[in-house]
Design a protein around this motif. Sequence first.
Motif, mmCIF file in Angstrom:
data_model
loop_
_atom_site.group_PDB
_atom_site.id
_atom_site.type_symbol
_atom_site.label_atom_id
_atom_site.label_comp_id
_atom_site.label_asym_id
_atom_site.label_seq_id
_atom_site.Cartn_x
_atom_site.Cartn_y
_atom_site.Cartn_z
ATOM 1 N N ILE A 1 0.839 -1.196 0.000
ATOM 2 C CA ILE A 1 0.000 0.000 0.000
ATOM 3 C C ILE A 1 0.877 1.250 0.000
ATOM 4 C CG2 ILE A 1 -1.667 1.369 1.334
ATOM 5 C CD1 ILE A 1 -2.893 -1.306 2.260
ATOM 6 N N ARG A 2 1.915 1.261 0.834
ATOM 7 C CA ARG A 2 2.835 2.409 0.890
ATOM 8 C C ARG A 2 3.498 2.618 -0.465
ATOM 9 N NH1 ARG A 2 3.467 6.899 3.586
ATOM 10 N NH2 ARG A 2 3.201 5.833 5.548
ATOM 11 N N HIS A 3 3.895 1.548 -1.111
ATOM 12 C CA HIS A 3 4.549 1.635 -2.417
ATOM 13 C C HIS A 3 3.594 2.226 -3.463
ATOM 14 C CE1 HIS A 3 7.387 0.548 -5.567
ATOM 15 N NE2 HIS A 3 6.382 0.030 -6.233
ATOM 16 N N ILE A 4 2.348 1.776 -3.475
ATOM 17 C CA ILE A 4 1.361 2.301 -4.427
ATOM 18 C C ILE A 4 1.117 3.782 -4.171
ATOM 19 C CG2 ILE A 4 -1.057 2.187 -5.162
ATOM 20 C CD1 ILE A 4 -0.912 -0.864 -4.538
ATOM 21 N N PHE A 5 0.949 4.156 -2.898
ATOM 22 C CA PHE A 5 0.723 5.562 -2.556
ATOM 23 C C PHE A 5 1.898 6.417 -3.028
ATOM 24 C CE2 PHE A 5 1.096 9.258 0.191
ATOM 25 C CZ PHE A 5 -0.183 9.771 0.156
ATOM 26 N N THR A 6 3.104 5.955 -2.775
ATOM 27 C CA THR A 6 4.301 6.700 -3.181
ATOM 28 C C THR A 6 4.379 6.838 -4.693
ATOM 29 O OG1 THR A 6 5.449 5.910 -1.210
ATOM 30 C CG2 THR A 6 6.830 6.770 -2.974
ATOM 31 N N ALA A 7 3.975 5.801 -5.413
ATOM 32 C CA ALA A 7 3.966 5.876 -6.879
ATOM 33 C C ALA A 7 2.958 6.916 -7.369
ATOM 34 C CB ALA A 7 3.653 4.506 -7.472
ATOM 35 N N PHE A 8 1.842 7.043 -6.683
ATOM 36 C CA PHE A 8 0.843 8.059 -7.035
ATOM 37 C C PHE A 8 1.346 9.463 -6.690
ATOM 38 C CE2 PHE A 8 -3.636 6.007 -7.221
ATOM 39 C CZ PHE A 8 -3.160 4.889 -7.868
ATOM 40 N N ASP A 9 2.072 9.579 -5.578
ATOM 41 C CA ASP A 9 2.513 10.886 -5.057
ATOM 42 C C ASP A 9 3.806 11.319 -5.755
ATOM 43 O OD1 ASP A 9 2.830 13.182 -3.534
ATOM 44 O OD2 ASP A 9 3.512 12.124 -1.745
ATOM 45 N N VAL A 10 3.705 11.630 -7.029
ATOM 46 C CA VAL A 10 4.896 11.952 -7.823
ATOM 47 C C VAL A 10 5.550 13.274 -7.413
ATOM 48 C CG1 VAL A 10 4.184 10.579 -9.811
ATOM 49 C CG2 VAL A 10 3.497 12.987 -9.675
ATOM 50 N N HIS A 11 4.816 14.131 -6.702
ATOM 51 C CA HIS A 11 5.365 15.423 -6.278
ATOM 52 C C HIS A 11 5.874 15.384 -4.833
ATOM 53 C CE1 HIS A 11 3.993 17.244 -9.967
ATOM 54 N NE2 HIS A 11 2.792 16.736 -9.762
ATOM 55 N N TYR A 12 5.828 14.205 -4.202
ATOM 56 C CA TYR A 12 6.324 14.012 -2.833
ATOM 57 C C TYR A 12 5.719 14.999 -1.842
ATOM 58 C CZ TYR A 12 9.664 11.420 -5.611
ATOM 59 O OH TYR A 12 10.233 10.569 -6.513
ATOM 60 N N ARG A 13 4.410 15.194 -1.924
ATOM 61 C CA ARG A 13 3.716 16.127 -1.034
ATOM 62 C C ARG A 13 3.174 15.445 0.211
ATOM 63 N NH1 ARG A 13 0.617 18.359 -6.156
ATOM 64 N NH2 ARG A 13 -0.103 16.229 -5.977
ATOM 65 N N GLY A 14 3.057 14.131 0.172
ATOM 66 C CA GLY A 14 2.475 13.417 1.300
ATOM 67 C C GLY A 14 0.967 13.303 1.201
ATOM 68 N N TYR A 15 0.398 13.733 0.108
ATOM 69 C CA TYR A 15 -1.027 13.594 -0.152
ATOM 70 C C TYR A 15 -1.221 13.512 -1.657
ATOM 71 C CZ TYR A 15 -0.908 18.600 -1.250
ATOM 72 O OH TYR A 15 -0.603 19.826 -1.793
ATOM 73 N N LEU A 16 -2.398 13.045 -2.048
ATOM 74 C CA LEU A 16 -2.726 12.882 -3.459
ATOM 75 C C LEU A 16 -3.867 13.809 -3.832
ATOM 76 C CD1 LEU A 16 -2.755 8.982 -3.537
ATOM 77 C CD2 LEU A 16 -0.860 10.508 -4.107
ATOM 78 N N THR A 17 -3.820 14.320 -5.049
ATOM 79 C CA THR A 17 -4.894 15.152 -5.581
ATOM 80 C C THR A 17 -5.633 14.359 -6.661
ATOM 81 O OG1 THR A 17 -3.533 16.069 -7.345
ATOM 82 C CG2 THR A 17 -3.513 17.243 -5.212
ATOM 83 N N LEU A 18 -6.721 14.913 -7.126
ATOM 84 C CA LEU A 18 -7.459 14.285 -8.219
ATOM 85 C C LEU A 18 -6.560 14.152 -9.447
ATOM 86 C CD1 LEU A 18 -9.983 13.119 -9.506
ATOM 87 C CD2 LEU A 18 -10.766 15.465 -9.957
ATOM 88 N N GLU A 19 -5.733 15.151 -9.704
ATOM 89 C CA GLU A 19 -4.814 15.075 -10.852
ATOM 90 C C GLU A 19 -3.836 13.916 -10.709
ATOM 91 O OE1 GLU A 19 -5.092 16.643 -13.788
ATOM 92 O OE2 GLU A 19 -6.952 17.345 -12.847
ATOM 93 N N ASP B 1 -12.819 13.174 3.740
ATOM 94 C CA ASP B 1 -13.220 14.470 4.307
ATOM 95 C C ASP B 1 -13.504 15.519 3.233
ATOM 96 O OD1 ASP B 1 -10.645 14.953 3.477
ATOM 97 O OD2 ASP B 1 -9.893 15.568 5.441
ATOM 98 N N SER B 2 -13.470 15.104 1.975
ATOM 99 C CA SER B 2 -13.816 15.960 0.822
ATOM 100 C C SER B 2 -13.024 17.260 0.761
ATOM 101 C CB SER B 2 -15.323 16.280 0.834
ATOM 102 O OG SER B 2 -16.072 15.098 0.783
ATOM 103 N N ASP B 3 -11.733 17.200 1.135
ATOM 104 C CA ASP B 3 -10.903 18.413 1.089
ATOM 105 C C ASP B 3 -10.060 18.497 -0.182
ATOM 106 O OD1 ASP B 3 -8.981 16.486 1.572
ATOM 107 O OD2 ASP B 3 -8.080 17.510 3.287
ATOM 108 N N GLY B 4 -10.211 17.516 -1.083
ATOM 109 C CA GLY B 4 -9.446 17.520 -2.325
ATOM 110 C C GLY B 4 -8.059 16.925 -2.185
ATOM 111 N N HIS B 5 -7.747 16.377 -1.013
ATOM 112 C CA HIS B 5 -6.452 15.744 -0.754
ATOM 113 C C HIS B 5 -6.675 14.374 -0.116
ATOM 114 C CE1 HIS B 5 -5.357 20.103 -0.553
ATOM 115 N NE2 HIS B 5 -4.455 19.652 -1.415
ATOM 116 N N VAL B 6 -5.893 13.401 -0.546
ATOM 117 C CA VAL B 6 -5.962 12.063 0.027
ATOM 118 C C VAL B 6 -4.637 11.792 0.730
ATOM 119 C CG1 VAL B 6 -6.130 9.599 -0.501
ATOM 120 C CG2 VAL B 6 -7.586 11.229 -1.714
#
Length: 163
Positions: A96-114, A142-147
């Motif tokens: 799960i951590r690996h998949i999340f990191t692959a999604f988080d290409v900007h290294y922000r610690g959260y994911l956006t819709l983009e 929480d519908s804040d636009g960040h995961v």
Amino acid sequence: MSLSKAGFCSRTREASPLEHRKWVEVFKACDADNKGYLSREDFKIAIVMLFGYKPSKIEADSLMSSINPNTSGIVLGEFLNIVRKKKEAQLYRNEIRHIFTAFDVHYRGYLTLEDFKKAFKQVAPRLPGRTVLEVFREVDRDSDGHVSFRDFDYAMKHGQNEA
């Protein structure tokens, strides 16, 4: 639609013969008096040897209460089953951590819709955009636009239960 239904599922694997041998050796090493079982303290030492952490009192109590009440501790078969389950959980969390990191290409610690759109475009290019949006909204609890990783982890675990 959950992440697992969208194609992001975890797979379990069997322990290799080398891992199995190591687990048996740890059991024997921790069964210092050759009783044929591990006491609560023996079990804690075995978990430290295999996973690098000491189980909490709650974890130890939970495991000890789940074993056969006619025994004084955890026998080898029960120990191997416990270790296999702990190893699977550890591997699943790492996946799960690996998949999340692959999604988080900007290294922000959260994911956006983009981030979701880009990731799904790479792994499931034919998946409709509305499905990606639906998955993102489900994960963004929480519908804040960040995961966050916590939200992502929650969604992956609950998606597995629905599959």
